[in-house]
Design a protein around this motif. Structure first.
Motif: not given
Length: 203
Positions: A133-157
């Protein structure tokens, strides 16, 4: 050389050496004063452990950078969160391996601040369409931290997730969310007890 001059020279050299040792000890210690910490406390452990002291200094540096980025934050949550983190770190006295607990607390907090306030290089944002579903989108940003991290956004969450060991692909775990990507396809759970979604990179 006259005896009094030789004695003076030795005294000067001794003072310089003592000053260098004191400066090195101060530099090697944590970011907080160890003068009044209680014996047997987690703070005392940090004061007497070179590795933990170095992590404390690193956290203080990262926290300072984050404070600059959080100047316009409303409501101001960074200070309150840091106080909560200190309490959590000090609760490591309950752990079976106290040092490992303290080290993990520092590493995770440093990585969290670096990711949340964009203090390190990142990859993304990368967009994923979930369950076809194109409307059911998740956006991910990956960070070069130790340990690795990511921030995921879905809707307003928003969920900050930490990298986990994986036999293949990249796996991240948040409080109630998980993300496992392999060859452009991701398995995602979003929320406690939620069904797993299949997400693919959007064109």
């Amino acid at each position: 050389m006259p005896a009094h001059r030789n004695a003076l020279r030795i005294a000067v050299v001794t003072m310089i050496a003592w000053g260098s040792t004191a400066l090195a000890a101060e530099t090697a210690g944590p970011s907080f004063s160890c003068a009044t910490v209680e014996a047997g406390s987690i703070e005392r452990m940090v004061c007497t452990d070179a590795g933990l002291s170095a992590l404390d200094r690193k956290l203080a540096e990262v926290y300072g950078e984050a404070t600059g980025k959080a100047a316009d934050e409303h409501p101001p949550v960074l200070k309150a969160e840091q106080r909560g983190w200190i309490k959590g770190r000090n609760d490591c006295w309950k752990a079976d391996d106290r040092r490992a607990c303290v080290e993990e607390q520092y590493r995770l907090r440093i990585a969290e601040l670096q990711a949340r306030y964009r203090l390190v290089p990142a990859i993304g944002p990368v967009h994923f369409a979930c369950d076809g579903q194109a409307g059911n989108e998740l956006t991910a940003t990956f960070f070069e931290t130790d340990p690795p991290t990511m921030i995921a956004e879905r809707g307003d969450e928003v969920s900050l997730m930490v990298g986990q060991p994986a036999a293949s692909g990249a796996r991240y775990q948040g409080r109630n969310e998980s993300f496992w990507e392999h060859q452009g396809e991701a398995r995602v759970t979003w929320g406690y007890g939620a069904p797993e979604m299949t997400c693919r990179k959007a064109p």
